[in-house]
Write a protein that holds these residues in place. Structure first.
Motif, PDB file in Angstrom:
ATOM      1  N   ARG A  30     -33.238 -96.621  42.676  1.00  0.00           N
ATOM      2  CA  ARG A  30     -31.930 -96.537  42.023  1.00  0.00           C
ATOM      3  C   ARG A  30     -30.936 -95.833  42.928  1.00  0.00           C
ATOM      4  O   ARG A  30     -31.287 -94.866  43.594  1.00  0.00           O
ATOM      5  CB  ARG A  30     -32.057 -95.789  40.702  1.00  0.00           C
TER       6      ARG A  30
ATOM      7  N   TRP B 157     -28.247-103.099  35.976  1.00  0.00           N
ATOM      8  CA  TRP B 157     -27.281-102.097  36.423  1.00  0.00           C
ATOM      9  C   TRP B 157     -26.774-101.308  35.223  1.00  0.00           C
ATOM     10  O   TRP B 157     -26.991-101.718  34.082  1.00  0.00           O
ATOM     11  CB  TRP B 157     -26.106-102.756  37.168  1.00  0.00           C
TER      12      TRP B 157
ATOM     13  N   ALA C   5     -30.820 -93.778  34.232  1.00  0.00           N
ATOM     14  CA  ALA C   5     -31.306 -94.349  35.494  1.00  0.00           C
ATOM     15  C   ALA C   5     -32.718 -94.898  35.339  1.00  0.00           C
ATOM     16  O   ALA C   5     -33.074 -95.906  35.959  1.00  0.00           O
ATOM     17  CB  ALA C   5     -31.262 -93.298  36.597  1.00  0.00           C
TER      18      ALA C   5
ATOM     19  N   ILE D 147     -33.002 -98.640  34.607  1.00  0.00           N
ATOM     20  CA  ILE D 147     -32.625 -99.614  35.622  1.00  0.00           C
ATOM     21  C   ILE D 147     -33.880 -99.982  36.406  1.00  0.00           C
ATOM     22  O   ILE D 147     -34.584 -99.097  36.899  1.00  0.00           O
ATOM     23  CB  ILE D 147     -31.550 -99.047  36.593  1.00  0.00           C
ATOM     24  N   GLN D 148     -34.168-101.272  36.493  1.00  0.00           N
ATOM     25  CA  GLN D 148     -35.362-101.744  37.208  1.00  0.00           C
ATOM     26  C   GLN D 148     -36.629-101.069  36.678  1.00  0.00           C
ATOM     27  O   GLN D 148     -37.567-100.813  37.424  1.00  0.00           O
ATOM     28  CB  GLN D 148     -35.221-101.467  38.714  1.00  0.00           C
TER      29      GLN D 148
END
Length: 190
Positions: free
Chosen positions: A14, A163, A178, A181-182
């Motif tokens: 990230r 995102w 965060a 994200i992913q």
């Protein structure tokens, strides 16, 4: 301890960026919300261009989250945001999600978000009705799905976004966001 652990695992999953919002101190609250909406609108397009997945048709999709701390400013900014025109060949799909929705509505939204944002299987995204319905509009190349929400987007949710945009808040809240994200795919950003 955390810093030492991060030094061992050098894969950065990230990255963050601070975006300035141009506001004058004498702007009315409504003008401030409009300025914020315009900045978010531009950032949504930029983040989609950098972090998207491509369908076999060539259309590009991203799912992002805009997280704000409080419901009233979120709603005020959203009213401006949904009325801004997307760039040519882009379509933005919005989902507003916060704790004050009636339980049945919130549960319905959470079910759809859970299905779309469980991304262990890369092909599962293309089986979601909201996504396939949008891709049926073949003349639009870019489809951006945006969840506009408060802290409910991060607390207890196992979601994997492409995102995120967050207003300044505590470090813990930013770390929580965060982590969405992913979350499942664990692909380092370029």
């Amino acid at each position: 301890k955390r810093a030492a652990n991060m030094a061992v695992n050098r894969i950065m999953l990230r990255k963050g960026n601070i975006v300035d919002v141009e506001m004058l101190s004498n702007n009315s609250r409504q003008e401030q919300h409009l300025c914020l909406a315009q900045t978010i609108h531009e950032s949504i397009h930029n983040l989609h261009d950098e972090h998207n997945v491509e369908h076999s048709s060539g259309q590009k999709v991203s799912i992002g989250v805009v997280r704000m701390a409080n419901i009233n400013p979120l709603v005020a900014v959203t009213k401006f945001l949904v009325n801004l025109q997307p760039r040519r060949n882009y379509c933005i799909h919005f989902c507003v999600y916060h704790s004050q929705f009636p339980l049945a509505v919130r549960s319905f939204k959470e079910g759809g978000l859970d299905r779309a944002l469980t991304r262990h299987d890369e092909q599962q995204l293309w089986r979601q009705k909201e996504i396939t319905d949008s891709l049926a509009n073949a003349h639009i190349k870019h489809h951006i799905f945006v969840v506009l929400g408060t802290s409910v987007v991060e607390v207890g949710r196992d979601h994997d976004y492409d995102w995120a945009i967050a207003e300044p808040s505590s470090l813990r809240a930013l770390v929580q966001l965060a982590g969405r994200i992913q979350r499942h795919r664990q692909l380092p950003p370029s």
